[in-house]
Scaffold this active site. Sequence first.
Site, PDB file in Angstrom:
ATOM      1  N   TYR A 176       1.180  -0.991   0.044  1.00  0.00           N
ATOM      2  CA  TYR A 176       0.117  -0.339   0.085  1.00  0.00           C
ATOM      3  C   TYR A 176       0.834   1.398  -0.117  1.00  0.00           C
ATOM      4  O   TYR A 176       1.926   1.490   0.814  1.00  0.00           O
ATOM      5  CB  TYR A 176      -1.367  -0.288   1.266  1.00  0.00           C
ATOM      6  CG  TYR A 176      -1.894   0.709   1.275  1.00  0.00           C
ATOM      7  CD1 TYR A 176      -3.193   1.405   0.796  1.00  0.00           C
ATOM      8  CD2 TYR A 176      -1.689   2.537   1.916  1.00  0.00           C
ATOM      9  CE1 TYR A 176      -3.590   2.481   0.871  1.00  0.00           C
ATOM     10  CE2 TYR A 176      -2.557   3.159   2.619  1.00  0.00           C
ATOM     11  CZ  TYR A 176      -2.988   3.066   1.355  1.00  0.00           C
ATOM     12  OH  TYR A 176      -4.249   4.327   1.788  1.00  0.00           O
TER      13      TYR A 176
ATOM     14  N   ASP B 132       9.338   2.479  -0.837  1.00  0.00           N
ATOM     15  CA  ASP B 132       8.007   3.271  -0.018  1.00  0.00           C
ATOM     16  C   ASP B 132       8.793   2.941   0.953  1.00  0.00           C
ATOM     17  O   ASP B 132       9.252   1.808   1.703  1.00  0.00           O
ATOM     18  CB  ASP B 132       7.186   2.587  -0.498  1.00  0.00           C
ATOM     19  CG  ASP B 132       6.083   3.558   0.673  1.00  0.00           C
ATOM     20  OD1 ASP B 132       6.520   4.359   1.058  1.00  0.00           O
ATOM     21  OD2 ASP B 132       4.587   3.566   0.259  1.00  0.00           O
TER      22      ASP B 132
ATOM     23  N   LYS C 269       5.553   9.380   8.621  1.00  0.00           N
ATOM     24  CA  LYS C 269       5.424   8.802   9.762  1.00  0.00           C
ATOM     25  C   LYS C 269       6.788   9.392  10.646  1.00  0.00           C
ATOM     26  O   LYS C 269       5.962  10.375  10.947  1.00  0.00           O
ATOM     27  CB  LYS C 269       5.606   7.258   9.591  1.00  0.00           C
ATOM     28  CG  LYS C 269       4.543   6.443   8.734  1.00  0.00           C
ATOM     29  CD  LYS C 269       3.249   6.659   9.267  1.00  0.00           C
ATOM     30  CE  LYS C 269       2.396   5.640   8.366  1.00  0.00           C
ATOM     31  NZ  LYS C 269       0.917   5.594   8.582  1.00  0.00           N
TER      32      LYS C 269
END
Length: 427
Positions: A144, A239, A267
């Site tokens: 994702y 990613d 994050k």
Amino acid sequence: MNRQTSQALFSEARDLLVGGVNSPVRAFKSVGGTPVFMREGSGSRMRDEDGNAYIDYVGSWGPHILGHSFPPVVNAIIEQAKLGTSFGTSGRSEAVLARLVRERVPSVEKVRFVNSGTEATMSAIRVARGVTGRAKILKFEGCYHGHGDAFLIAAGSGALTFGVPDSAGITEGVARDTLTAPYNDLDAVRAIARENAGQIAAVILEPVVGNMGVVRPREGFLEGLRRLCDAEGILLIFDEVMTGFRVSSGGAQALYAVMPDITTMGKVIGGGMPVGAYGASARIMDHVSPLGPVYQAGTLSGNPVAMAAGIAMLTHLDQPVYDKLAHLGGRLEAGLVEAARAAGVPACVNRVGSMLTVFFQAGPVTDLTGAKGSDTARFGRWFHALLDAGVYWPPSQFEAAFISAAHSDEDIDQTVAVAAEAFRAVA
């Protein structure tokens, strides 16, 4: 455990918000029941609107690597907010945080800050297309990369949780330009590259998957992708929105000693504030406006409050933090494996550093097909047994759990004891 206030708040929210939430996994659809509305967090714990306390293993889905309300981060946010929350101009802190990123992430020379991990990955593939002059990208089933159109083909995370791997609203053109392969299957990638020779701009992946549950790369997989991309003129994008600064100070690329062409981050570098970034060599990044023809902009990119939080966070991520995370992660993994075994429940634990997933099946889980073989109904019952005993686990079989440096050995012991009782309850 009384959660009447959460129930009332959810009832109100459903009249005002889509599904009562602002991100689908929060709705508890895959585990059942009413979402818990949190009021505050400190260290390893959160407290909900009814006053119930939980040992937290979500950590805002990863960024709270030093725990909730880490004082240096909170103080940095407060001091910057006093000076101003947004200017729409350049500021000193942007270069300070960029330098901290460059010092830690081996493949990065220049950085562009954005506002989310989704924005970072969308920008990264645009850059790859601009650099290579090619249209297609290759992603992996169950990975994702945010909710950009191309990434919702065979997606993980919330899309997988809800059993909808593809989203309405994706055009045929986007689908044609998005190729997919099973994660950890290098032969499949080679075959796709042959069939689409000279057409693929980028291969993008989570080097350690966290969005179909934690799945680590097989030995030689990342190295094989690097060789293939070099041979075919394809840019390799890692990613690291989830793994960056979490699985090691330099992310998964440092842990596995495989360098991507472009890295996306988020994050942790925001210290809990909304922020993302992408970075690469100067040669690649100089294709981005205002130096090059690849346009990308954002009014709140490099927001001073987010930059201040990120600087405070990265400054405090030293080796003792990673040593503690490894220690706690190892203890929690071992405890969960033994608790499941003792209860006679088929389960396996995948862990890399402070990220882990309990899959309700014998395992091993190495790809999306394996992950989807888990007993999601049993996971849902186990989740609620944990929740009712004061442990907040991710409300989906297909999400990673996160440990913070604020967790203690006592937290781990308590969690294992609660989990053992929960395993017995669902046996």
